[in-house]
Design a protein around this motif. Structure first.
Motif, mmCIF file in Angstrom:
data_model
loop_
_atom_site.group_PDB
_atom_site.id
_atom_site.type_symbol
_atom_site.label_atom_id
_atom_site.label_comp_id
_atom_site.label_asym_id
_atom_site.label_seq_id
_atom_site.Cartn_x
_atom_site.Cartn_y
_atom_site.Cartn_z
ATOM 1 N N VAL A 99 0.855 -1.187 0.000
ATOM 2 C CA VAL A 99 0.000 0.000 0.000
ATOM 3 C C VAL A 99 0.893 1.240 0.000
ATOM 4 N N LEU A 100 0.599 2.161 -0.889
ATOM 5 C CA LEU A 100 1.318 3.437 -0.925
ATOM 6 C C LEU A 100 0.357 4.547 -0.538
ATOM 7 N N ILE A 101 0.697 5.257 0.540
ATOM 8 C CA ILE A 101 -0.164 6.310 1.076
ATOM 9 C C ILE A 101 0.433 7.681 0.753
ATOM 10 N N LEU A 102 -0.336 8.489 0.043
ATOM 11 C CA LEU A 102 0.012 9.894 -0.160
ATOM 12 C C LEU A 102 -0.943 10.721 0.686
ATOM 13 N N ASP A 103 -0.407 11.359 1.720
ATOM 14 C CA ASP A 103 -1.241 12.184 2.599
ATOM 15 C C ASP A 103 -0.439 13.405 2.995
ATOM 16 N N THR A 104 -1.032 14.582 2.857
ATOM 17 C CA THR A 104 -0.320 15.819 3.177
ATOM 18 C C THR A 104 -0.215 16.049 4.678
ATOM 19 N N ASP A 105 -1.007 15.325 5.474
ATOM 20 C CA ASP A 105 -0.992 15.458 6.930
ATOM 21 C C ASP A 105 -0.034 14.412 7.507
ATOM 22 N N ALA A 106 1.057 14.857 8.106
ATOM 23 C CA ALA A 106 2.087 13.938 8.588
ATOM 24 C C ALA A 106 1.556 12.994 9.661
ATOM 25 N N ASP A 107 0.754 13.512 10.593
ATOM 26 C CA ASP A 107 0.216 12.656 11.660
ATOM 27 C C ASP A 107 -0.713 11.593 11.087
ATOM 28 N N TYR A 141 -3.198 2.297 -3.970
ATOM 29 C CA TYR A 141 -2.790 3.681 -3.739
ATOM 30 C C TYR A 141 -3.862 4.372 -2.911
ATOM 31 N N VAL A 142 -3.445 5.014 -1.832
ATOM 32 C CA VAL A 142 -4.339 5.819 -1.011
ATOM 33 C C VAL A 142 -3.902 7.267 -1.194
ATOM 34 N N VAL A 143 -4.724 8.060 -1.852
ATOM 35 C CA VAL A 143 -4.276 9.348 -2.387
ATOM 36 C C VAL A 143 -5.089 10.505 -1.817
ATOM 37 N N ASP A 144 -4.413 11.452 -1.205
ATOM 38 C CA ASP A 144 -5.004 12.705 -0.733
ATOM 39 C C ASP A 144 -5.049 13.668 -1.922
#
Length: 245
Positions: free
Chosen positions: A6-14, A51-54
Motif C-alpha cells: 500500500v502506498l499512502i500519499l497524505d499531506t498530513d504527517a500525523d 494507492y491511497v491518495v489525498d
C-alpha cells in the motif's frame, strides 16, 4: 491473503503515520509519500497494489488522477475534504476505485482494502467463488441466491453480474457507470436509470434483507454488510444449471 503493498500519499504527517502504522500492524507492506513528487518517484520503483491518495496534494487533481490511472491497474482510493463531494464524484469518473472523506479512518480504510483483495481473488477465480453474507449464499456460477431458509432465488445474468460486483467489494460504493460496465447492456441496461431497475429486482429477491443494498443518491449503490468468499463447491445437479436473462 498475501501481503499487499500500500502506498499512502497524505499531506498530513500525523494522519500519514497513523494510517501506515495501523495497516502495517495488520500485515500490509506500507510506503508513504508527503507530496505528489514523492508519489511519482515511488511509483517508478515499487510494485503497488493499492494507492491511497489525498487529492489535496495535487495542483490539478483530475489530471493527476488520470495520469495515475493510465500508469497502473492497482486499486486507487482517494480522499478529499468533507465539503468536496463534487471532487470525489469527479475522482470516481476519472478512474478512482473508491472515494472517502478526509481524514481517513484507519478501520474504514482497512475494510475497503480488504474488499479489494476479495475482489481480486474473485477475478482470479472467475465464477469459482461463492459469497456468504447475512445468512445468504450467493453462487455466481449457478446464478443462485440461497436464503437463510434455503429457499433458492434464480438470478438473471444482469442481476448476477451486478450482485457479484457488489459482493466482491462489500461496503464499497459502486457508481452507476461502473455497474453499467458489468451488466449486460443488450438485455439489462442502456441507461444509468435502468441500473435502478436491476437493483429493485435484486432487493425484491432479498425480501426482508433488501436494505442490505443501500444507495447514495446521485452516486451509486453498495452492499452494506460483511461478506466472506470461499471456493465454490459443485452440488449434485449443478451441471449446466445456469440461468439466462
Amino acid at each position: 491473503m498475501d501481503a499487499w503493498q500500500v502506498l499512502i500519499l497524505d499531506t498530513d504527517a500525523d494522519a500519514r503515520r497513523t494510517l501506515a502504522s495501523y495497516l502495517g500492524s495488520r500485515g500490509y507492506r506500507v510506503a508513504a509519500a508527503a507530496t505528489a513528487a514523492e508519489l511519482w518517484r515511488q511509483l517508478e520503483r515499487r510494485s503497488v497494489d493499492v494507492y491511497v491518495v489525498d487529492l489535496r496534494a495535487f495542483d490539478d487533481p483530475a489530471a493527476a488522477l488520470g495520469r495515475l490511472r493510465g500508469m497502473t491497474r492497482a486499486a486507487i482510493i482517494v480522499g478529499d475534504g468533507a465539503d468536496e463531494c463534487l471532487g470525489r464524484i469527479l475522482a470516481l469518473e476519472m478512474g478512482a476505485d473508491d472515494a472517502l472523506t478526509l481524514p481517513l479512518l484507519p478501520r474504514e480504510l482497512l475494510a475497503r482494502i480488504r474488499g479489494f483483495q476479495r475482489r481480486a481473488l474473485a477475478a482470479r477465480n472467475g465464477d469459482d467463488v461463492d459469497y456468504a453474507f447475512d445468512g445468504w449464499l450467493f453462487r455466481p456460477a449457478q446464478h443462485r441466491l440461497i436464503g437463510p431458509g434455503r429457499d433458492v432465488q434464480r438470478l438473471t445474468r444482469g442481476e448476477c453480474a451486478l450482485l457479484q460486483l457488489l459482493a466482491a467489494a462489500p461496503r464499497k460504493l459502486m457508481s452507476r457507470a461502473r455497474l453499467l460496465q458489468v451488466v449486460n447492456p443488450a438485455t439489462e441496461a442502456t441507461t444509468a436509470r435502468s441500473i435502478d431497475v436491476v437493483v429493485a429486482r435484486l432487493r425484491r429477491k432479498l425480501g426482508a434483507a433488501r436494505a442490505l443494498i443501500t444507495v447514495e443518491r446521485g452516486l451509486g449503490y453498495r452492499l452494506d454488510c460483511e461478506v466472506s468468499c470461499q471456493p465454490s463447491v459443485p452440488e449434485p445437479g449443478d451441471a449446466g444449471n445456469r440461468y439466462p436473462a
